[in-house]
Design a protein around this motif. Sequence first.
Motif, PDB file in Angstrom:
ATOM      1  N   PHE A 366       0.859  -1.187   0.000  1.00 44.35           N
ATOM      2  CA  PHE A 366       0.000   0.000   0.000  1.00 44.35           C
ATOM      3  C   PHE A 366       0.889   1.229   0.000  1.00 44.35           C
ATOM      4  N   MET A 367       0.694   2.112  -1.007  1.00 44.16           N
ATOM      5  CA  MET A 367       1.451   3.358  -1.106  1.00 44.16           C
ATOM      6  C   MET A 367       0.507   4.500  -0.735  1.00 44.16           C
ATOM      7  N   PRO A 368       0.668   5.058   0.449  1.00 40.42           N
ATOM      8  CA  PRO A 368      -0.283   6.076   0.926  1.00 40.42           C
ATOM      9  C   PRO A 368      -0.268   7.322   0.046  1.00 40.42           C
ATOM     10  N   ALA A 369      -1.404   8.001  -0.017  1.00 36.64           N
ATOM     11  CA  ALA A 369      -1.495   9.258  -0.758  1.00 36.64           C
ATOM     12  C   ALA A 369      -0.483  10.250  -0.197  1.00 36.64           C
ATOM     13  N   GLY A 370       0.220  10.917  -1.087  1.00 39.72           N
ATOM     14  CA  GLY A 370       1.207  11.908  -0.682  1.00 39.72           C
ATOM     15  C   GLY A 370       2.562  11.349  -0.339  1.00 39.72           C
ATOM     16  N   ALA A 371       2.741  10.039  -0.418  1.00 38.80           N
ATOM     17  CA  ALA A 371       3.999   9.429  -0.011  1.00 38.80           C
ATOM     18  C   ALA A 371       5.018   9.458  -1.141  1.00 38.80           C
ATOM     19  N   VAL A 372       6.292   9.513  -0.739  1.00 38.96           N
ATOM     20  CA  VAL A 372       7.396   9.309  -1.667  1.00 38.96           C
ATOM     21  C   VAL A 372       7.871   7.881  -1.454  1.00 38.96           C
ATOM     22  N   VAL A 373       7.722   7.054  -2.463  1.00 38.22           N
ATOM     23  CA  VAL A 373       8.006   5.626  -2.351  1.00 38.22           C
ATOM     24  C   VAL A 373       9.232   5.306  -3.196  1.00 38.22           C
ATOM     25  N   ALA A 374      10.203   4.626  -2.599  1.00 39.83           N
ATOM     26  CA  ALA A 374      11.401   4.212  -3.321  1.00 39.83           C
ATOM     27  C   ALA A 374      11.312   2.729  -3.625  1.00 39.83           C
ATOM     28  N   LEU A 375      11.664   2.367  -4.856  1.00 38.85           N
ATOM     29  CA  LEU A 375      11.645   0.976  -5.301  1.00 38.85           C
ATOM     30  C   LEU A 375      13.078   0.587  -5.632  1.00 38.85           C
ATOM     31  N   VAL A 376      13.631  -0.347  -4.867  1.00 39.05           N
ATOM     32  CA  VAL A 376      15.035  -0.700  -5.038  1.00 39.05           C
ATOM     33  C   VAL A 376      15.165  -2.211  -5.231  1.00 39.05           C
ATOM     34  N   GLY A 377      16.309  -2.608  -5.731  1.00 38.21           N
ATOM     35  CA  GLY A 377      16.584  -4.018  -5.980  1.00 38.21           C
ATOM     36  C   GLY A 377      17.607  -4.143  -7.096  1.00 38.21           C
ATOM     37  N   GLU A 378      18.161  -5.333  -7.252  1.00 37.89           N
ATOM     38  CA  GLU A 378      19.152  -5.559  -8.284  1.00 37.89           C
ATOM     39  C   GLU A 378      18.497  -5.559  -9.660  1.00 37.89           C
ATOM     40  N   HIS A 379      19.318  -5.516 -10.710  1.00 37.05           N
ATOM     41  CA  HIS A 379      18.802  -5.559 -12.067  1.00 37.05           C
ATOM     42  C   HIS A 379      18.036  -6.863 -12.277  1.00 37.05           C
ATOM     43  N   GLY A 380      16.860  -6.736 -12.931  1.00 36.93           N
ATOM     44  CA  GLY A 380      16.045  -7.913 -13.188  1.00 36.93           C
ATOM     45  C   GLY A 380      15.162  -8.325 -12.038  1.00 36.93           C
ATOM     46  N   SER A 381      15.063  -7.466 -11.020  1.00 31.19           N
ATOM     47  CA  SER A 381      14.241  -7.821  -9.863  1.00 31.19           C
ATOM     48  C   SER A 381      12.763  -7.496 -10.066  1.00 31.19           C
ATOM     49  N   GLY A 382      12.419  -6.775 -11.143  1.00 31.59           N
ATOM     50  CA  GLY A 382      11.008  -6.491 -11.425  1.00 31.59           C
ATOM     51  C   GLY A 382      10.594  -5.052 -11.232  1.00 31.59           C
ATOM     52  N   LYS A 383      11.567  -4.167 -10.987  1.00 33.75           N
ATOM     53  CA  LYS A 383      11.228  -2.770 -10.702  1.00 33.75           C
ATOM     54  C   LYS A 383      10.530  -2.107 -11.897  1.00 33.75           C
ATOM     55  N   THR A 384      11.151  -2.195 -13.077  1.00 30.23           N
ATOM     56  CA  THR A 384      10.585  -1.545 -14.265  1.00 30.23           C
ATOM     57  C   THR A 384       9.250  -2.176 -14.656  1.00 30.23           C
ATOM     58  N   THR A 385       9.099  -3.472 -14.421  1.00 29.94           N
ATOM     59  CA  THR A 385       7.821  -4.131 -14.721  1.00 29.94           C
ATOM     60  C   THR A 385       6.702  -3.532 -13.891  1.00 29.94           C
ATOM     61  N   LEU A 386       6.971  -3.273 -12.616  1.00 31.26           N
ATOM     62  CA  LEU A 386       5.947  -2.652 -11.766  1.00 31.26           C
ATOM     63  C   LEU A 386       5.583  -1.257 -12.279  1.00 31.26           C
ATOM     64  N   VAL A 387       6.592  -0.509 -12.722  1.00 30.71           N
ATOM     65  CA  VAL A 387       6.335   0.821 -13.268  1.00 30.71           C
ATOM     66  C   VAL A 387       5.432   0.713 -14.498  1.00 30.71           C
ATOM     67  N   LYS A 388       5.682  -0.267 -15.349  1.00 30.37           N
ATOM     68  CA  LYS A 388       4.861  -0.442 -16.552  1.00 30.37           C
ATOM     69  C   LYS A 388       3.439  -0.867 -16.204  1.00 30.37           C
TER      70      LYS A 388
END
Length: 613
Positions: A366-388
Amino acid sequence: MTRYLRLWAELLKLSWQRERRLTALVFALEAGSVVANVVIALSLRFAVDYLIDHREPLAIGAACGAAIACAAALVANRLHGLVGLFLIVEKLGVVLDSRMMSDIAALEGIEHLERPEYLDRISLLQGGARRLVGGMWTAVRSVFTMLQVVLTLLLLGAVGPWLLLLLALAVAPLLSDWAGRRIETRTETDTADAFRLQRHLFELATEAGPAKDIQVARVGGTVANRQAEAWDRATIGRFRARVRAAGLRALGWSVFAAGFVLVLGLLVRRASTGAATAGEVVMVVTLAITLQQTVQTMVGQWTTTMSAGLFIEPYLWLRSYVTADRRLRTGSESAPDALHEGIRLTGVGYTYPGTVSPAVKDIDVFMPAGAVVALVGEHGSGKTTLVKLLSKFYRPQAGTITLDGVDLAAVETEAWRVRTSAAYQDFGRYPQSTFAEAVGLGDVAHIADRRRRDEAIRAADATRLVERLPDGISTRLSPQYGGVELSEGQWQKTALARACMRTGPLLFMLDEPTAALDAPSEHAIFERYMAQARRQAALNGTVTLVVSHRLSTVASADLVLVLERGRLVEQGTHEQLLALGGRYSTLYALQARAYEAVPRSDAVSAEAERSAT
């Protein structure tokens, strides 16, 4: 064939709507050409018979009629080439090209741009619009050519029914050409992948960007050899297909030629016995020659029409794909004006087509309204997929994404895209545009808003970049189009400024937004973005999602999400995750030690990097 006919009918309707006078002129020219050829044969018959009967005035009149009809046929053919094959085809080709580009741009997702079987079809459509329109007009011409054949056979049948044997003989070239065209079309599609590869390798070897790697690594010969191998695979296959097709066509024409000689021999024998008049002999010879030419024309038209099939199939596929894409769009609700609760992901999973392991699986956060959320992990961990997935480029195959409790799938895609802003890892470049245009395209509705553009440039820390450009914001970009060369970092700052053009987004995504920048620049930009995120959060409840491999830059985020092999393994604040001593703590310690090992000459950059913590 039914689909082809429907498509040609649509294109003919489009031609009538766009170019009514030219379309009517083409039909008139075709009809006039058919009538002229019939008049030529009849006039020659009467001219010979009148001449034998010593009726010279009538013979001269018939001969003049044949000459006039011959001139009319020549003029009609020339005018058709100008009107039909140039003006209409060019004009409608532009319209159809624009429609195809609009259809591709309007697709909700980006799957068609990431899978080879889709790219093969789309690459075939490049420059294919004119071939499609040309195929339609050739099909129209073939109808009139068929009418010419029918009238010719009627006149031959009036002399002797046995002359209709020429019709059966005319079928042989058509069937052989149809079979040859099928072989060629199938091979064109089968070798499209190799053809696309060789073109990519050729561009790789001739563009300025990759040239540095190629020169330093001294792999120019390797790239050239691979390009030649791909070219050979594509061309050898197509050459063999064309040889087979040529053999089939030669066989068909041999059958027609043999039968044509036999029929003419029988006709001469009848004339020698007085069973036919001299005028009928001349008319039959003229009609036979006309029939041969007409059949040859018909084969050529058939070949051209069938060659358009190479583009018709991908075009019909694109239409079906666009239709299916629109049918799958279930969203009809408007995007909210502001977020009050936040964005929740429940059991979200997605696996790329052609792969086995999921890119993301069972994501619950859950990403609360107004929050700054950081998504971290190694390459290929799924970060860009979540953005898409959050951008609605893909649809989750499992789970849901909700906005204040409303399923994102129920929100109209265009409305959601208007309320989001992003700087993606593989950001777009807009060569030939000015710097002002490249930034303003972030919000086309306000592309001329100078105040908004200047604020976006300041937010991206690109003010000094603009000052160094020879013509400021009016500087044209890319030397290939007469502009200036930008470095990778400068292009990235341009993309960051573009992402800031849209004010008040509900979701602001930064996917590795500073990967090409040095640490001080990254730190300065993130300070500005964090301040901007807080302001937007107060106004609209904006959720800011930052993807970064530099953990020190995201330490001030309200929530840090740690991905590993597509799964969410940790979440919390920077301090909580360090205290947890898990995956985040390990990665952070590794990066801290790496920065401590930086030589003193790089102390400024290292200090700026540490200060972000």
